[in-house]
Design a protein around this motif. Structure first.
Motif, mmCIF file in Angstrom:
data_model
loop_
_atom_site.group_PDB
_atom_site.id
_atom_site.type_symbol
_atom_site.label_atom_id
_atom_site.label_comp_id
_atom_site.label_asym_id
_atom_site.label_seq_id
_atom_site.Cartn_x
_atom_site.Cartn_y
_atom_site.Cartn_z
ATOM 1 N N VAL A 137 21.744 8.232 -4.509
ATOM 2 C CA VAL A 137 21.545 8.700 -3.141
ATOM 3 C C VAL A 137 20.114 8.345 -2.741
ATOM 4 C CG1 VAL A 137 21.404 10.709 -1.609
ATOM 5 C CG2 VAL A 137 23.188 10.603 -3.352
ATOM 6 N N PRO A 138 19.906 7.661 -1.618
ATOM 7 C CA PRO A 138 18.537 7.359 -1.175
ATOM 8 C C PRO A 138 17.835 8.627 -0.710
ATOM 9 C CG PRO A 138 20.124 6.676 0.491
ATOM 10 C CD PRO A 138 20.924 7.120 -0.688
ATOM 11 N N VAL A 139 16.568 8.772 -1.092
ATOM 12 C CA VAL A 139 15.800 9.957 -0.707
ATOM 13 C C VAL A 139 14.554 9.611 0.090
ATOM 14 C CG1 VAL A 139 16.643 11.403 -2.593
ATOM 15 C CG2 VAL A 139 14.616 9.975 -2.956
ATOM 16 N N ALA A 140 14.211 8.330 0.185
ATOM 17 C CA ALA A 140 13.043 7.923 0.975
ATOM 18 C C ALA A 140 13.166 6.459 1.343
ATOM 19 C CB ALA A 140 11.746 8.159 0.204
ATOM 20 N N VAL A 141 12.876 6.140 2.596
ATOM 21 C CA VAL A 141 12.632 4.767 3.048
ATOM 22 C C VAL A 141 11.239 4.790 3.653
ATOM 23 C CG1 VAL A 141 13.323 2.893 4.570
ATOM 24 C CG2 VAL A 141 15.079 4.326 3.501
ATOM 25 N N GLY A 142 10.262 4.272 2.902
ATOM 26 C CA GLY A 142 8.866 4.443 3.261
ATOM 27 C C GLY A 142 8.269 5.623 2.520
ATOM 28 N N THR A 143 6.950 5.667 2.446
ATOM 29 C CA THR A 143 6.315 6.784 1.753
ATOM 30 C C THR A 143 6.482 8.069 2.557
ATOM 31 O OG1 THR A 143 4.297 7.508 0.618
ATOM 32 C CG2 THR A 143 4.019 6.473 2.798
ATOM 33 N N ASP A 144 6.265 9.199 1.900
ATOM 34 C CA ASP A 144 6.515 10.492 2.545
ATOM 35 C C ASP A 144 5.696 11.558 1.831
ATOM 36 O OD1 ASP A 144 7.583 12.472 4.160
ATOM 37 O OD2 ASP A 144 9.681 11.972 3.729
ATOM 38 N N THR A 162 10.878 8.112 6.786
ATOM 39 C CA THR A 162 9.708 7.873 7.641
ATOM 40 C C THR A 162 9.593 6.445 8.136
ATOM 41 O OG1 THR A 162 8.218 7.239 5.832
ATOM 42 C CG2 THR A 162 8.443 9.616 6.310
ATOM 43 N N GLY A 163 10.060 5.458 7.365
ATOM 44 C CA GLY A 163 9.914 4.063 7.768
ATOM 45 C C GLY A 163 8.514 3.509 7.589
ATOM 46 N N ILE A 164 7.648 4.214 6.844
ATOM 47 C CA ILE A 164 6.280 3.720 6.602
ATOM 48 C C ILE A 164 6.330 2.772 5.409
ATOM 49 C CG2 ILE A 164 3.889 4.379 6.143
ATOM 50 C CD1 ILE A 164 4.568 7.162 7.258
ATOM 51 N N VAL A 165 6.474 1.493 5.691
ATOM 52 C CA VAL A 165 6.682 0.485 4.659
ATOM 53 C C VAL A 165 5.517 -0.497 4.628
ATOM 54 C CG1 VAL A 165 9.195 0.670 4.805
ATOM 55 C CG2 VAL A 165 7.996 -0.973 6.261
ATOM 56 N N VAL A 183 11.483 1.977 -1.184
ATOM 57 C CA VAL A 183 12.692 2.782 -1.019
ATOM 58 C C VAL A 183 12.890 3.537 -2.325
ATOM 59 C CG1 VAL A 183 15.165 2.776 -0.535
ATOM 60 C CG2 VAL A 183 13.683 1.065 0.528
ATOM 61 N N ALA A 184 13.283 4.798 -2.246
ATOM 62 C CA ALA A 184 13.466 5.615 -3.449
ATOM 63 C C ALA A 184 14.875 6.186 -3.480
ATOM 64 C CB ALA A 184 12.443 6.753 -3.502
ATOM 65 N N TRP A 185 15.427 6.237 -4.681
ATOM 66 C CA TRP A 185 16.776 6.772 -4.894
ATOM 67 C C TRP A 185 16.752 7.797 -6.014
ATOM 68 C CZ3 TRP A 185 15.575 1.654 -4.501
ATOM 69 C CH2 TRP A 185 16.167 0.908 -3.468
ATOM 70 N N VAL A 186 17.662 8.750 -5.942
ATOM 71 C CA VAL A 186 17.967 9.634 -7.062
ATOM 72 C C VAL A 186 19.278 9.163 -7.682
ATOM 73 C CG1 VAL A 186 18.748 11.954 -7.683
ATOM 74 C CG2 VAL A 186 16.731 11.661 -6.250
ATOM 75 N N VAL A 191 0.816 -1.219 0.000
ATOM 76 C CA VAL A 191 0.000 0.000 0.000
ATOM 77 C C VAL A 191 0.850 1.271 0.000
ATOM 78 C CG1 VAL A 191 -1.723 1.315 1.297
ATOM 79 C CG2 VAL A 191 -1.974 -1.156 1.042
ATOM 80 N N PRO A 192 1.870 1.387 0.870
ATOM 81 C CA PRO A 192 2.673 2.610 0.826
ATOM 82 C C PRO A 192 3.474 2.758 -0.463
ATOM 83 C CG PRO A 192 3.596 1.065 2.409
ATOM 84 C CD PRO A 192 2.260 0.528 2.014
ATOM 85 N N CYS A 193 3.746 1.651 -1.162
ATOM 86 C CA CYS A 193 4.400 1.752 -2.475
ATOM 87 C C CYS A 193 3.492 2.515 -3.440
ATOM 88 C CB CYS A 193 4.700 0.369 -3.040
ATOM 89 S SG CYS A 193 5.871 -0.604 -2.073
ATOM 90 N N GLY A 194 2.200 2.149 -3.451
ATOM 91 C CA GLY A 194 1.257 2.854 -4.310
ATOM 92 C C GLY A 194 1.109 4.310 -3.912
ATOM 93 N N ASP A 195 1.142 4.562 -2.608
ATOM 94 C CA ASP A 195 1.028 5.941 -2.130
ATOM 95 C C ASP A 195 2.216 6.769 -2.590
ATOM 96 O OD1 ASP A 195 -0.449 7.745 0.072
ATOM 97 O OD2 ASP A 195 1.722 7.996 0.304
ATOM 98 N N LEU A 196 3.436 6.241 -2.411
ATOM 99 C CA LEU A 196 4.624 6.986 -2.820
ATOM 100 C C LEU A 196 4.680 7.132 -4.331
ATOM 101 C CD1 LEU A 196 7.211 8.417 -2.053
ATOM 102 C CD2 LEU A 196 8.385 6.195 -2.030
ATOM 103 N N TRP A 197 4.264 6.099 -5.071
ATOM 104 C CA TRP A 197 4.274 6.178 -6.532
ATOM 105 C C TRP A 197 3.354 7.295 -7.019
ATOM 106 C CZ3 TRP A 197 7.083 5.223 -10.492
ATOM 107 C CH2 TRP A 197 6.536 5.183 -11.778
#
Length: 227
Positions: free
Chosen positions: A172-179, A211-214, A159-162, A115-121
């Motif tokens: 460089v990682p920019v997110a672990v969990g949605t944000d 955030t760690g919301i995974v 997890v998101a990277w630039v 679910v948080p993958c869809g939210d971050l996407w």
């Protein structure tokens, strides 16, 4: 409720270990220093090892407390409501971020039923429309390998990277969990700056904490009202 951990920035082929400055990391450094000083005496050396063990245990406990697995949109929104939204942007932030669009992209890990993958996407698609950046998904296996290279403990998707468009090995990682999108945008701008030569230590300290919301496939008791 944010993750503050040591990770490596893969910049120009060199791995640099950076730790965001927090009270917890400062305590760890002070305790480690006391342990190093004590190594000159047998009794103090034992104390130093004990301190180091306690520091490691404290860090693992803090990391576990910072992870919030969710399985529903309601849980995701509940945890996100507790995440601070950054309002600290330079006056020309939008033009700078749009100017970086031809050079960098964001990649996000995802998994079925996350679910948080869809939210971050969805937030990254809004980010892409606003600033012109490319965004794409990658699979969990690639994401886990990438996290290992950066020294990030794997806690789940997303997890998101630039990374530069022409160089998949620098990131460089920019997110672990949605944000929130504002936090993602600021972290992406800072990551692009680090990848183009800005001081990595300064960029890491300025980033919004992860955030760690995974996601989790099992029912989760992660509602903040229940803790």
């Amino acid at each position: 409720m944010a993750i503050s951990i040591t990770f490596k920035l893969v910049l120009g082929g060199a791995a640099m270990t950076m730790t965001p400055l927090t009270a917890e990391s400062q305590t760890a450094r002070e305790q480690a220093a006391r342990g190093q000083t004590g190594q000159t005496h047998a009794g103090q050396a034992h104390t130093g090892r004990a301190d180091a063990g306690r520091v490691q245990a404290d860090r693992m406990q803090a990391l576990r407390a910072a992870i919030h697995p969710v399985s529903t949109a309601e849980e995701t929104r509940a945890w996100l409501s507790r995440v601070p939204v950054t309002h600290d942007f330079p006056p020309d932030f939008t033009s700078m971020l749009r100017g970086q669009a031809p050079l960098y992209m964001i990649e996000i890990s995802t998994a079925p039923g996350c679910v948080p993958c869809g939210d971050l996407w969805a937030r990254l698609l809004d980010f892409s429309r606003r600033y012109g950046w490319q965004v794409r998904t990658i699979g969990r296996q690639e994401a886990m390998l990438r996290s290992g290279r950066l020294g990030l403990p794997w806690v789940g998707d997303p997890v998101a990277w630039v990374r530069p468009l022409g160089d998949p090995d620098r990131m460089v990682p920019v997110a672990v969990g949605t944000d929130h999108e504002a936090n993602i945008a600021r972290n992406a701008w800072l990551a692009a700056g680090m990848l183009s030569g800005a001081r990595a230590a300064v960029g890491v300290r300025a980033m919004s904490k992860f955030t760690g919301i995974v996601g989790t496939r099992a029912p989760a008791s992660s509602n903040p009202r229940g803790r």
